[in-house]
Motif scaffolding. Structure first.
Motif, PDB file in Angstrom:
ATOM      1  N   GLU A 330       0.820  -1.205   0.000  1.00  0.00           N
ATOM      2  CA  GLU A 330       0.000   0.000   0.000  1.00  0.00           C
ATOM      3  C   GLU A 330       0.860   1.263   0.000  1.00  0.00           C
ATOM      4  OE1 GLU A 330      -3.261  -0.031  -0.250  1.00  0.00           O
ATOM      5  OE2 GLU A 330      -3.378  -2.218  -0.230  1.00  0.00           O
ATOM      6  N   ASN A 331       1.953   1.243   0.776  1.00  0.00           N
ATOM      7  CA  ASN A 331       2.840   2.399   0.884  1.00  0.00           C
ATOM      8  C   ASN A 331       4.211   1.907   1.315  1.00  0.00           C
ATOM      9  OD1 ASN A 331       4.129   4.823   1.282  1.00  0.00           O
ATOM     10  ND2 ASN A 331       2.886   5.466   3.031  1.00  0.00           N
ATOM     11  N   SER A 332       5.090   1.700   0.338  1.00  0.00           N
ATOM     12  CA  SER A 332       6.380   1.068   0.630  1.00  0.00           C
ATOM     13  C   SER A 332       7.303   1.943   1.462  1.00  0.00           C
ATOM     14  CB  SER A 332       7.087   0.674  -0.668  1.00  0.00           C
ATOM     15  OG  SER A 332       7.395   1.822  -1.437  1.00  0.00           O
ATOM     16  N   THR A 333       6.963   3.225   1.612  1.00  0.00           N
ATOM     17  CA  THR A 333       7.790   4.112   2.432  1.00  0.00           C
ATOM     18  C   THR A 333       7.059   4.559   3.695  1.00  0.00           C
ATOM     19  OG1 THR A 333       7.047   6.068   1.184  1.00  0.00           O
ATOM     20  CG2 THR A 333       9.048   4.963   0.423  1.00  0.00           C
ATOM     21  N   GLY A 334       5.937   3.918   4.027  1.00  0.00           N
ATOM     22  CA  GLY A 334       5.227   4.226   5.262  1.00  0.00           C
ATOM     23  C   GLY A 334       5.983   3.721   6.475  1.00  0.00           C
TER      24      GLY A 334
END
Length: 368
Positions: A330-334
């Motif tokens: 969903e958000n690889s840098t979350g």
């Protein structure tokens, strides 16, 4: 250090200024981190620097995936040389244990001494973390009695096929190749099998699946340290194991038993992952250690292994697992995704440093 490095690498002096090359070499020569304890230059090969559309591109090959850390290094180099810097990396991952399963380089077992510590959730996110770091990964659900991987991958009810009538084609979810008994029989039938039946079923899943070329196969082991776990640990050509625990004393005691089991079957433990390490307040950010504090680090030191990472008690992780999604996708840098990616890098690095013959930490045998 630099003289040895220059001797095995080539640089495009016509494209990159000498000043920038010198600055980058000096930075990389002194750079240290958990996955580069001896420096990046010690394990890098075939390094070149070129200018491409006003961007300085560093090309090199490395023995384990680490896209996330290279991104951080590139940002620091960008600030240093005042030019956009990026890495173009090839990962040359090799098998550290010989086996006859086609397509698979390294098998990593994810285990826990007891249930309820988030083993399967961690196994799935570890697999996705390795993919995000730049490699090809599969996952095998060895929890014959309670397969949960199909649900966590959003594949519940899906059925595999076969191209030749002999080997099963694994299912795929977001570039992750997956196989589970849950794809073949319903949960009620899987839970009533006896130990020998479960062992045979798992062996068939491993050896009769048409795996694609994989750098790592993550095996989600059943919880516990009984006969079925011992049998699987002995039958499967596992390269190394990862033990999942929580900071709670009873979970730590079972994790110690799990490491003792792997020691009994001569299987290296790459490290410990402490799940549910803390709860972070959504309002103020305060960390509350609901199940204790420091237990994972303590038993890692006692067992002479590493604490690979600590994960929070976060409702988003539970929600993602229930609905078959993943924070990394969903958000690889979350925030949560970065924690899993860091753990994935640590697992891959430990496999290399502890067991790969190319590792600079591997002892040289001299015969006189």
């Amino acid at each position: 250090m630099l003289s040895n490095f220059f001797s095995k690498n080539k640089f495009s002096k016509s494209a990159v200024s000498v000043e920038n090359q010198t600055a980058i070499h000096a930075f990389l020569d002194t750079y240290r981190s958990d996955i580069f304890p001896l420096g990046l230059l010690t394990i890098a090969d075939n390094m070149t620097m070129v200018m491409a559309k006003k961007q300085l591109v560093i090309k090199l090959s490395l023995p384990f995936p680490c896209d996330g850390q290279l991104h951080d290094i590139a940002e620091q180099l960008t600030e240093l040389v005042q030019l956009p810097v990026d890495f173009d990396v090839e990962y040359h991952i090799e098998s550290v244990r010989q086996h006859e399963i086609p397509g698979i380089k390294n098998i990593i077992a994810v285990s826990s001494g007891k249930g309820g510590v988030g083993k399967s959730t961690t196994a799935v996110n570890l697999a996705y973390g390795l993919i995000a770091e730049g490699c090809h990964v599969g996952i095998l659900d060895a929890d014959i009695y309670g397969p949960s991987i199909p649900t966590m991958l959003g594949l519940k009810g899906a059925k595999p096929s076969s191209n030749d009538g002999k080997l099963i084609t694994p299912l795929e979810a977001n570039n992750l190749s997956a196989m589970s008994i849950g794809f073949l029989v319903d949960d009620a039938n899987a839970t009533v099998w006896r130990g020998p039946m479960a062992s045979r079923a798992f062996s068939q899943l491993l050896n009769e699946t048409d795996w694609p070329d994989l750098d790592y196969l993550i095996v989600d082991m059943p919880p516990g340290t009984g006969d079925i776990q011992l049998t699987l640990a002995q039958q499967v050509p596992v390269a190394g194991a990862v033990v999942i625990t929580t900071p709670q004393d009873i979970a730590l005691a079972d994790a110690i038993k799990g490491m003792a089991m792997f020691e009994q079957v001569k299987l290296p433990v790459l490290g410990i992952i402490e799940n549910m390490s803390y709860h972070q307040c959504e309002n103020c950010g305060h960390h509350s250690h609901l199940f204790g504090q420091g237990g994972g680090e303590r038993i890692a030191k006692e067992a002479n292994t590493r604490l690979l990472g600590q994960l929070p008690l976060d409702i988003r992780i539970r929600e993602d697992a229930d609905k078959g999604s993943c924070a990394i996708n969903e958000n690889s840098t979350g925030e949560v995704a970065l924690l899993y990616r860091n753990i994935a890098r640590n697992v891959a690095a430990q496999l290399y440093y502890q067991l790969d013959m190319r590792s600079p930490t591997t002892a040289n045998v001299v015969i006189k």
